[in-house]
Design an enzyme around this catalytic site. Sequence first.
Site, PDB file in Angstrom:
ATOM      1  CB  CYS A   2      17.298 -11.209  -5.263  1.00 42.43           C
ATOM      2  SG  CYS A   2      16.209 -11.479  -6.649  1.00 42.43           S
ATOM      3  NE  ARG A  27      17.012 -10.034   1.019  1.00 40.71           N
ATOM      4  CZ  ARG A  27      17.575  -8.867   1.240  1.00 40.71           C
ATOM      5  NH1 ARG A  27      18.191  -8.645   2.366  1.00 40.71           N
ATOM      6  NH2 ARG A  27      17.558  -7.919   0.342  1.00 40.71           N
ATOM      7  CD1 TRP A  74      10.044 -13.647  -4.195  1.00 37.93           C
ATOM      8  CD2 TRP A  74      10.022 -11.904  -5.613  1.00 37.93           C
ATOM      9  NE1 TRP A  74       8.749 -13.192  -4.276  1.00 37.93           N
ATOM     10  CE2 TRP A  74       8.705 -12.121  -5.144  1.00 37.93           C
ATOM     11  CE3 TRP A  74      10.232 -10.865  -6.509  1.00 37.93           C
ATOM     12  CZ2 TRP A  74       7.622 -11.349  -5.534  1.00 37.93           C
ATOM     13  CZ3 TRP A  74       9.159 -10.089  -6.901  1.00 37.93           C
ATOM     14  CH2 TRP A  74       7.865 -10.329  -6.411  1.00 37.93           C
ATOM     15  CG  ASN A  98      18.020  -7.561  -4.729  1.00 37.50           C
ATOM     16  OD1 ASN A  98      16.926  -7.575  -5.276  1.00 37.50           O
ATOM     17  ND2 ASN A  98      18.190  -7.182  -3.472  1.00 37.50           N
ATOM     18  N   GLY A  99      17.263  -6.858  -8.118  1.00 37.81           N
ATOM     19  CA  GLY A  99      16.685  -5.646  -8.696  1.00 37.81           C
ATOM     20  C   GLY A  99      16.093  -5.948 -10.059  1.00 37.81           C
ATOM     21  CD  GLU A 479      -1.765  -6.162   9.311  1.00 36.75           C
ATOM     22  OE1 GLU A 479      -1.681  -5.643   8.200  1.00 36.75           O
ATOM     23  OE2 GLU A 479      -0.908  -6.939   9.759  1.00 36.75           O
ATOM     24  CE  LYS A 483      -0.219  -9.966   8.322  1.00 35.93           C
ATOM     25  NZ  LYS A 483       0.579  -8.784   8.462  1.00 35.93           N
ATOM     26  CD  GLU A 486       1.057 -11.206   4.484  1.00 34.93           C
ATOM     27  OE1 GLU A 486       1.981 -10.979   3.698  1.00 34.93           O
ATOM     28  OE2 GLU A 486       0.912 -10.546   5.521  1.00 34.93           O
ATOM     29  CG  HIS A 502     -21.724   3.355   0.193  1.00 38.69           C
ATOM     30  ND1 HIS A 502     -22.682   4.255  -0.221  1.00 38.69           N
ATOM     31  CD2 HIS A 502     -21.580   3.534   1.533  1.00 38.69           C
ATOM     32  CE1 HIS A 502     -23.076   4.975   0.823  1.00 38.69           C
ATOM     33  NE2 HIS A 502     -22.420   4.556   1.901  1.00 38.69           N
ATOM     34  CE  LYS A 601       9.560  -9.831   7.625  1.00 35.43           C
ATOM     35  NZ  LYS A 601       8.170  -9.679   8.103  1.00 35.43           N
TER      36      LYS A 601
HETATM   37  O1  M6R Z   1       9.642  -3.936   5.399  1.00 31.87           O
HETATM   38  P1  M6R Z   1       8.408  -3.111   5.231  1.00 31.87           P
HETATM   39  O2  M6R Z   1       7.706  -2.852   6.513  1.00 31.87           O
HETATM   40  O3  M6R Z   1       8.665  -1.831   4.485  1.00 31.87           O
HETATM   41  O4  M6R Z   1       7.447  -3.983   4.337  1.00 31.87           O
HETATM   42  C1  M6R Z   1       6.230  -3.485   3.871  1.00 31.87           C
HETATM   43  C2  M6R Z   1       5.361  -4.584   3.336  1.00 31.87           C
HETATM   44  O5  M6R Z   1       6.004  -5.253   2.288  1.00 31.87           O
HETATM   45  C3  M6R Z   1       4.993  -5.606   4.411  1.00 31.87           C
HETATM   46  O6  M6R Z   1       4.363  -5.015   5.501  1.00 31.87           O
HETATM   47  C4  M6R Z   1       4.058  -6.685   3.820  1.00 31.87           C
HETATM   48  O7  M6R Z   1       2.831  -6.119   3.479  1.00 31.87           O
HETATM   49  C5  M6R Z   1       3.890  -7.837   4.811  1.00 31.87           C
HETATM   50  N1  M6R Z   1       4.086  -9.083   4.136  1.00 31.87           N
HETATM   51  C6  M6R Z   1       2.548  -7.889   5.437  1.00 31.87           C
HETATM   52  O8  M6R Z   1       2.423  -8.936   6.329  1.00 31.87           O
END
Ligand code: M6R
Length: 606
Positions: A2, A27, A74, A98-99, A479, A483, A486, A502, A601
């Site tokens: 938010c 965001r 959000w 927000n929260g 990672e 990527k 998401e 395993h 974000k």
């Molecule tokens: O702002 P931050 O680096 O603390 O955010 C952490 C994660 O939310 C962020 O890295 C998230 O996993 C990304 N969407 C990955 O691409």
Amino acid sequence: MCGIIGILGAKDVSQPIVEGLKRLEYRGYDSAGVATIQNGAVDRRRAAGKLNVLVDVLEKDPLPGIIGIGHTRWATHGAAIDANAHPHATETVAIVHNGIIENFRELREELTEKGRHFESATDSEVIAQLVCAYMSEQMSPAEAFRKMLSRIRGAFAIAAIVGADEDLILVARKGSPLAIGRGDNEMYVGSDAFALAPFTNRVTYLDEGDHAIVTRGGFEIFNEAGEPATRQEIVSSVGDALVDKDGHRHFMAKEIYEQPEVIGHTLSRYVDPTTGALHEAAHAFDFKSIDRLIISACGTAYYAGLIAKYWFEAWAKLAVEIDIASELRYRDIPYAENGGALFISQSGETADTLAALREAKSQGQRIAAVVNVPESSIARDADVVFPTAAGPEIGVASTKAFTCQLTTLACLAIAAGRQRGVLSEEAEGRVISALMETPRLLAQALQQEDKIEKISGDLANARDILYIGRGVNFPVALEGALKLKEISYIHAEGYAAGELKHGPIALIDEQVPVVVVAPSDRHYEKTISNMHEIIARGGRPLLISDAEGIKNAGEVWAAIEAPTVDPMMAPIVYAAPIQLLAYFTATTKGTDVDQPRNLAKSVTVE
Ligand code: M6R
């Protein structure tokens, strides 16, 4: 997550509020709205979907008023529909939040029993209802707002306007960031300095537990105990220009291609290129007097921390304990006396990372933070801040922030090695010169774009994709999988190559591509053996390696050539192919690359 903006203006504010909301779009959100006051009454427009839907609504049905609040939502409680969009309002009060209000159910029951009618499924609406209820008991708006704050539990940033007063915005912060901006006869409130940048660079951040009364003449801040408090006004360095895509189709693409440049900027903060040694800035944290370093973060930042663990162990012989922040914050950790803890975050506002930092701080740990937003809550709460110079990252999928975090963390691990007397001056020079090579090598890796795009065309049809890697490249596999999932919504998992047997190998058949991250390093042969176990079971390996590694691997389903790189620096360079792989797979599928579904974000709720 938010976003909040509020304006006490000299003329109509709904248009500038929407402009402010546009800067909060990155965001992540699923509905938006604006409320103003005119002729002593609150009025509002709300719309599910992207901001342009709200813009259409406002065009058809304009919203005059020189005071207003706006919000991008959000969804947490209640679906992303118009009725759940903020601002939430009663006859006299409108609020944005927000929260999460944890005790909203009991408050809602209590208020319903008293005859108040709720019109949304959100937790946030209780805020408006409580303020309204207390005002109807003859409390002033500020008293009613304070009383409301004493009743709610959870995390929040709140802005409220009340129907009879066109010169008052009430705000509060606990767990979610909120800033007040001072203009010329105008005042602003917002989630961050980025949202306020088109209006003012004079910004005051509320501290945890603060609330404030904002009028056109200024503002008064009160701490959690209700006592008047002074918070420093800063001149924000955030630019007011909206970051553009610079000719790229998506912010993510722009940010991937920016990496050689921004890694260079980050390096120049910590490395003196003339001597090939670290600047003093890299030595700002005392690694010498600690026996153990705790590292914590979320998502991609956590994977950066996992890679850094290998570096701290190898170059500084420093024991590292690492955990994701949402777990670390609730563990009963026997913290070391005078221990050190390092938190990593692009936004600097991630709720779990911030909470884990505060817990470690309260346990007497010295706190370092690697952040990309220098004015963020995490930066402000840390004892020592190591900024990355990635610049604003708009795409939800973290790319350049990740490689800049790695660059900074590599410098810190080298600094730790020097301080602890483990890394000689000569070794420092060697490691740094390998690190200085990474922008050039990453640029070279990006030249595989066409080939990667072609392979991605095939990956886009897969239902599941596995990623494997070993040693410092195991987190690269994690990672890569994050990527891909998401932004392309394809199920993907990363594994340590040695773990395949395993369990995960049961998933392998001719439908499952396996991305094998295997530069020619000391683990190469073992990882390639694991790859052959995949081939033997009909799996489709996509090998990412250097020319030598590809030549020695035997026949594979597909290969992407990466430049030859110092083995310890491979994660920085191999980030490029795994990012491009995810990007092109997503564009082939036609997903919303920059704002993928359900994601935000800046994750400001736990
Ligand atoms: O702002 P931050 O680096 O603390 O955010 C952490 C994660 O939310 C962020 O890295 C998230 O996993 C990304 N969407 C990955 O691409």
